[in-house]
Design an enzyme around this catalytic site. Sequence first.
Site, PDB file in Angstrom:
ATOM      1  N   GLU A   1      -9.344  -0.857  -5.960  1.00  0.00           N
ATOM      2  CA  GLU A   1      -9.457  -2.022  -5.068  1.00  0.00           C
ATOM      3  C   GLU A   1     -10.890  -2.207  -4.544  1.00  0.00           C
ATOM      4  O   GLU A   1     -11.108  -2.847  -3.523  1.00  0.00           O
ATOM      5  CB  GLU A   1      -8.479  -1.897  -3.883  1.00  0.00           C
TER       6      GLU A   1
ATOM      7  N   HIS B   1      -6.637   0.381   3.274  1.00  0.00           N
ATOM      8  CA  HIS B   1      -5.453  -0.167   2.599  1.00  0.00           C
ATOM      9  C   HIS B   1      -4.379   0.904   2.535  1.00  0.00           C
ATOM     10  O   HIS B   1      -4.650   2.022   2.062  1.00  0.00           O
ATOM     11  CB  HIS B   1      -5.837  -0.615   1.185  1.00  0.00           C
TER      12      HIS B   1
ATOM     13  N   HIS C   1       0.128   1.677   2.006  1.00  0.00           N
ATOM     14  CA  HIS C   1       1.435   1.182   1.567  1.00  0.00           C
ATOM     15  C   HIS C   1       2.443   1.415   2.689  1.00  0.00           C
ATOM     16  O   HIS C   1       3.264   2.324   2.629  1.00  0.00           O
ATOM     17  CB  HIS C   1       1.841   1.875   0.269  1.00  0.00           C
TER      18      HIS C   1
ATOM     19  N   GLU D   1       2.333  -4.637  23.541  1.00  0.00           N
ATOM     20  CA  GLU D   1       0.947  -4.306  23.194  1.00  0.00           C
ATOM     21  C   GLU D   1       0.427  -5.114  22.003  1.00  0.00           C
ATOM     22  O   GLU D   1      -0.788  -5.254  21.827  1.00  0.00           O
ATOM     23  CB  GLU D   1       0.805  -2.810  22.882  1.00  0.00           C
TER      24      GLU D   1
ATOM     25  N   HIS E   1       3.608  -5.059  -1.249  1.00  0.00           N
ATOM     26  CA  HIS E   1       2.599  -4.063  -1.624  1.00  0.00           C
ATOM     27  C   HIS E   1       2.090  -3.244  -0.421  1.00  0.00           C
ATOM     28  O   HIS E   1       2.151  -2.020  -0.453  1.00  0.00           O
ATOM     29  CB  HIS E   1       1.435  -4.774  -2.339  1.00  0.00           C
TER      30      HIS E   1
HETATM   31  O1  2HA Z   1      -3.355   2.939  -6.180  1.00  0.00           O
HETATM   32  O2  2HA Z   1      -3.036   1.279  -3.560  1.00  0.00           O
HETATM   33  O3  2HA Z   1      -3.551  -1.102  -4.545  1.00  0.00           O
HETATM   34  C1  2HA Z   1      -4.175   2.473  -5.177  1.00  0.00           C
HETATM   35  C2  2HA Z   1      -3.624   1.240  -4.605  1.00  0.00           C
HETATM   36  C3  2HA Z   1      -3.796  -0.023  -5.347  1.00  0.00           C
HETATM   37 ZN    ZN Z   2      -2.078  -0.526  -2.955  1.00  0.00          ZN
END
Ligand code: 2HA
Ligand code: ZN
Length: 276
Positions: free
Chosen positions: A116, A140, A142, A170, A211
């Site tokens: 990414e 980032h 998940h 909050e 995602h």
């Molecule tokens: O594998 O999270 O979006 C890494 C990630 C791709």
């Molecule tokens: Zn990801």
Amino acid sequence: MKILETRFMQGFIKMADDGYHQGWHERNGGNLSYRLKPDEVELIRPRLNAPGDWQPIGTEVPGLAGEFFLVTGSGKYFRNIIVDPEVCLAIIELDDAGVNYRIRWGLVEGGRPTSELPTHLMNHEVKKKLTNDRHRVIYHAHTTNIIALTFVLPLSDKVFTRELWETATECPVVFPDGVGVVGWMVPGGREIALKTAELMEKYDVVIWAHHGMFCSGEDFDLTFGLLHTVEKSAEILVKILSMNPRKLQTITPDNFRDLAKGFNVTLPEEFLYEKP
Ligand code: 2HA
Ligand code: ZN
């Protein structure tokens, strides 16, 4: 100074490990990047490796020309970062045009920066400009509950922001600008990076349907805290809804076909039937 002993490295590793222990980084899921300050670059410069070859970033970030970033490696597992950071992480340097990068430290067993990287760098470019150089962290993850909500709420900034704000007092204080939402897209390229960076002009939080989530912030505590707060509010909302079983949207058969092309995997057509 030893690179592994710097404050920014230790903060980065702690944040990654905290995220792993929250359950947001199954397998190689998620990625993290930090834009080094000029004095941090000078502190470690004597210990950087001789430059490798320039590699294309996959997009252009002229606003970040010449900058250094600490990033997670593509395919590396967050759970291993604390065990062996030199295998899992890299410090990269960008060229004068902001179109190529080269590795200056880390990834000692080989590899590349996060898949990414285009989204991370385009977000950094937007935030560097809009915050007068203050934001340095893009994260980032998940996040389970935010992902679950993207199946049952309309994919609109307005709906997500309002529903998340309502879950805890909050929330509007922690993310007063609200959250942006990107519909399902193939991850890992310039297209999703462009869309995400566009929303980062307005928000510090961008949700990727089915995602996960991207957050931007000044330092490791603020960025982790922001993502943690949004995910906690999503957890409350999931419990409140407990759980509307009718999906409003999902990853479609054509989406799966695009993904198969983009990632060079074979997904048997027998599973890609149209549902009633
Ligand atoms: O594998 O999270 O979006 C890494 C990630 C791709
Ligand atoms: Zn990801």
